[in-house]
Design a protein around this motif. Structure first.
Motif, PDB file in Angstrom:
ATOM      1  N   GLN A 161       0.824  -1.200   0.000  1.00  0.00           N
ATOM      2  CA  GLN A 161       0.000   0.000   0.000  1.00  0.00           C
ATOM      3  C   GLN A 161       0.863   1.256   0.000  1.00  0.00           C
ATOM      4  N   TRP A 162       1.977   1.230   0.744  1.00  0.00           N
ATOM      5  CA  TRP A 162       2.898   2.376   0.744  1.00  0.00           C
ATOM      6  C   TRP A 162       3.468   2.608  -0.641  1.00  0.00           C
ATOM      7  N   PHE A 163       3.836   1.548  -1.315  1.00  0.00           N
ATOM      8  CA  PHE A 163       4.398   1.671  -2.660  1.00  0.00           C
ATOM      9  C   PHE A 163       3.346   2.192  -3.638  1.00  0.00           C
ATOM     10  N   VAL A 164       2.113   1.696  -3.525  1.00  0.00           N
ATOM     11  CA  VAL A 164       1.049   2.136  -4.434  1.00  0.00           C
ATOM     12  C   VAL A 164       0.725   3.614  -4.205  1.00  0.00           C
ATOM     13  N   ASP A 165       0.646   4.038  -2.926  1.00  0.00           N
ATOM     14  CA  ASP A 165       0.356   5.440  -2.632  1.00  0.00           C
ATOM     15  C   ASP A 165       1.431   6.364  -3.187  1.00  0.00           C
ATOM     16  N   HIS A 166       2.690   5.983  -3.006  1.00  0.00           N
ATOM     17  CA  HIS A 166       3.773   6.828  -3.521  1.00  0.00           C
ATOM     18  C   HIS A 166       3.836   6.785  -5.050  1.00  0.00           C
ATOM     19  N   LEU A 167       3.430   5.668  -5.645  1.00  0.00           N
ATOM     20  CA  LEU A 167       3.385   5.602  -7.104  1.00  0.00           C
ATOM     21  C   LEU A 167       2.316   6.546  -7.647  1.00  0.00           C
ATOM     22  N   ILE A 168       1.147   6.543  -7.024  1.00  0.00           N
ATOM     23  CA  ILE A 168       0.080   7.458  -7.460  1.00  0.00           C
ATOM     24  C   ILE A 168       0.503   8.905  -7.238  1.00  0.00           C
ATOM     25  N   LEU A 169       1.114   9.185  -6.087  1.00  0.00           N
ATOM     26  CA  LEU A 169       1.585  10.543  -5.811  1.00  0.00           C
ATOM     27  C   LEU A 169       2.625  10.978  -6.839  1.00  0.00           C
ATOM     28  N   GLY A 170       3.532  10.085  -7.203  1.00  0.00           N
ATOM     29  CA  GLY A 170       4.537  10.412  -8.212  1.00  0.00           C
ATOM     30  C   GLY A 170       3.916  10.696  -9.566  1.00  0.00           C
ATOM     31  N   VAL A 171       2.866   9.950  -9.923  1.00  0.00           N
ATOM     32  CA  VAL A 171       2.190  10.197 -11.204  1.00  0.00           C
ATOM     33  C   VAL A 171       1.510  11.558 -11.198  1.00  0.00           C
ATOM     34  N   LEU A 172       0.879  11.921 -10.087  1.00  0.00           N
ATOM     35  CA  LEU A 172       0.213  13.224 -10.000  1.00  0.00           C
ATOM     36  C   LEU A 172       1.223  14.369 -10.064  1.00  0.00           C
ATOM     37  N   ILE A 173       2.344  14.222  -9.348  1.00  0.00           N
ATOM     38  CA  ILE A 173       3.383  15.258  -9.399  1.00  0.00           C
ATOM     39  C   ILE A 173       3.959  15.365 -10.805  1.00  0.00           C
ATOM     40  N   MET A 191       9.401  14.722  -4.592  1.00  0.00           N
ATOM     41  CA  MET A 191       8.613  13.688  -3.922  1.00  0.00           C
ATOM     42  C   MET A 191       8.664  13.770  -2.397  1.00  0.00           C
ATOM     43  N   PRO A 192       9.829  13.865  -1.754  1.00  0.00           N
ATOM     44  CA  PRO A 192       9.838  13.909  -0.280  1.00  0.00           C
ATOM     45  C   PRO A 192       9.088  15.110   0.289  1.00  0.00           C
ATOM     46  N   ALA A 193       9.285  16.286  -0.320  1.00  0.00           N
ATOM     47  CA  ALA A 193       8.621  17.484   0.200  1.00  0.00           C
ATOM     48  C   ALA A 193       7.114  17.421  -0.013  1.00  0.00           C
ATOM     49  N   VAL A 194       6.687  16.960  -1.180  1.00  0.00           N
ATOM     50  CA  VAL A 194       5.251  16.899  -1.467  1.00  0.00           C
ATOM     51  C   VAL A 194       4.580  15.807  -0.651  1.00  0.00           C
ATOM     52  N   SER A 251       2.205  25.701  -5.016  1.00  0.00           N
ATOM     53  CA  SER A 251       0.894  25.182  -5.406  1.00  0.00           C
ATOM     54  C   SER A 251       0.589  23.860  -4.714  1.00  0.00           C
ATOM     55  N   PHE A 252       1.621  23.045  -4.453  1.00  0.00           N
ATOM     56  CA  PHE A 252       1.401  21.796  -3.747  1.00  0.00           C
ATOM     57  C   PHE A 252       1.051  22.039  -2.277  1.00  0.00           C
ATOM     58  N   LYS A 253       1.477  23.179  -1.722  1.00  0.00           N
ATOM     59  CA  LYS A 253       1.103  23.512  -0.347  1.00  0.00           C
ATOM     60  C   LYS A 253      -0.357  23.936  -0.269  1.00  0.00           C
ATOM     61  N   ALA A 254      -0.785  24.757  -1.222  1.00  0.00           N
ATOM     62  CA  ALA A 254      -2.165  25.248  -1.213  1.00  0.00           C
ATOM     63  C   ALA A 254      -3.139  24.247  -1.821  1.00  0.00           C
ATOM     64  N   LEU A 255      -2.701  23.546  -2.865  1.00  0.00           N
ATOM     65  CA  LEU A 255      -3.540  22.562  -3.546  1.00  0.00           C
ATOM     66  C   LEU A 255      -2.795  21.232  -3.559  1.00  0.00           C
ATOM     67  N   PRO A 256      -2.871  20.461  -2.482  1.00  0.00           N
ATOM     68  CA  PRO A 256      -2.153  19.185  -2.435  1.00  0.00           C
ATOM     69  C   PRO A 256      -2.586  18.260  -3.556  1.00  0.00           C
ATOM     70  N   ALA A 257      -1.711  17.363  -3.913  1.00  0.00           N
ATOM     71  CA  ALA A 257      -1.998  16.408  -4.986  1.00  0.00           C
ATOM     72  C   ALA A 257      -3.228  15.587  -4.635  1.00  0.00           C
ATOM     73  N   GLY A 258      -4.168  15.513  -5.566  1.00  0.00           N
ATOM     74  CA  GLY A 258      -5.397  14.765  -5.352  1.00  0.00           C
ATOM     75  C   GLY A 258      -6.472  15.536  -4.636  1.00  0.00           C
ATOM     76  N   GLN A 259      -6.226  16.791  -4.248  1.00  0.00           N
ATOM     77  CA  GLN A 259      -7.206  17.592  -3.516  1.00  0.00           C
ATOM     78  C   GLN A 259      -7.417  18.939  -4.184  1.00  0.00           C
ATOM     79  N   ILE A 260      -7.455  18.959  -5.488  1.00  0.00           N
ATOM     80  CA  ILE A 260      -7.565  20.204  -6.241  1.00  0.00           C
ATOM     81  C   ILE A 260      -9.035  20.592  -6.365  1.00  0.00           C
ATOM     82  N   GLU A 261      -9.312  21.847  -6.088  1.00  0.00           N
ATOM     83  CA  GLU A 261     -10.636  22.420  -6.272  1.00  0.00           C
ATOM     84  C   GLU A 261     -10.503  23.695  -7.096  1.00  0.00           C
ATOM     85  N   PHE A 262     -11.242  23.759  -8.191  1.00  0.00           N
ATOM     86  CA  PHE A 262     -11.175  24.917  -9.064  1.00  0.00           C
ATOM     87  C   PHE A 262     -12.110  26.012  -8.562  1.00  0.00           C
ATOM     88  N   SER A 263     -11.738  27.251  -8.872  1.00  0.00           N
ATOM     89  CA  SER A 263     -12.523  28.403  -8.448  1.00  0.00           C
ATOM     90  C   SER A 263     -12.551  29.435  -9.561  1.00  0.00           C
TER      91      SER A 263
END
Length: 264
Positions: free
Chosen positions: A11-23, A58-61, A162-174
């Motif tokens: 699960q850790w590997f899958v989560d980081h893989l998805i995060l890497g794809v989003l970044i 990756m580490p910071a995000v 932008s990753f601080k204000a709009l984290p990966a996977g939590q983007i909301e448009f305005s």
């Protein structure tokens, strides 16, 4: 020594893989829309650069992103929507800078059309369309200035913010994002007018002088003299004022950082 839980490790590997794809998606679209990188750099180099920067981010995000907010790998619809949103945010950051350069190139086109130099057109690799040489000169000048003053580092800092204000996977448009695009388009047009204004004013003055000469001395070939005076006036005034394009671009680049900072 405690045994490693295979399911947790997976699960850790899958989560980081998805995060890497989003970044990678947000960064790749940023590089495609970013001046001096989106065009002229080989695709293989851009791909290597995107993967390298993604590895560094990756580490910071990961510290800014909650694993529960990431889309599940078995839900392809949510994953596809999340990837599309990441790409739009990356394109938004890169387009804010590109709109300024495009607006300043329109100023170069205004100079060319006013001076009657439309025959000196060439293919612009950015838009794959015909563009006057003066417009290309202005575009190359401000792009080189952006790299010289560290504009590429500024853009990467905006990406990290932008990753601080709009984290990966939590983007909301305005609505403020669309307002930002409109404001940047307006700022680019204004910057182009500021670049072209001295040259256009000089050309209009040259046309006025040519008209007065033609009324005073009707036997002179006004067409031949007028074209020569226009070309000479355009080149002299452009050589004296072309440096202002760099100063205007630096001011607009600073305003980009302010506007995106307020948006985040």
């Amino acid at each position: 020594m405690e045994p490693v839980n295979i399911s947790e490790l997976t699960q850790w590997f899958v989560d980081h893989l998805i995060l890497g794809v989003l970044i990678l998606t947000r960064l790749s679209l940023l590089l495609m829309a970013m001046p001096a990188v989106g065009v002229g750099v080989p695709k293989r180099v851009r791909a290597i650069l995107a993967i390298l920067v993604t590895t560094l981010l990756m580490p910071a995000v990961a510290n800014l992103t909650s694993s529960e907010a990431l889309p599940r790998i078995d839900n392809l619809i949510d994953l596809t929507i999340a990837i599309a949103r990441e790409g739009m945010i990356g394109m938004l950051i890169g387009a804010t800078v590109q709109l300024i350069i495009t607006g300043m190139q329109l100023g170069g086109e205004a100079i060319t059309s006013t001076g009657g130099m439309q025959l000196g057109d060439a293919i612009d690799p950015t838009t794959a369309s015909s563009m006057p040489s003066i417009a290309r000169l202005v575009g190359l000048l401000v792009t080189s200035i952006m790299l010289a003053v560290g504009g590429h580092r500024l853009v990467l800092n905006l990406l990290l913010d932008s990753f601080k204000a709009l984290p990966a996977g939590q983007i909301e448009f305005s609505d403020s994002m669309m307002t930002l695009v409109v404001d940047q388009l307006t700022a680019g047009m204004i910057a182009g007018i500021r670049v072209a204004a001295p040259v256009v004013a000089a050309l209009l003055l040259a046309n006025l002088v040519t008209g007065l000469v033609s009324r005073t001395l009707p036997q002179i070939n006004v067409l031949a003299i007028g074209l020569s005076i226009n070309a000479l006036s355009m080149l002299i005034v452009l050589a004296l004022t072309i440096g202002s394009a760099g100063l205007i671009f630096q001011d607009e680049l600073a305003q980009v950082a302010v506007r995106l900072g307020k948006l985040w």
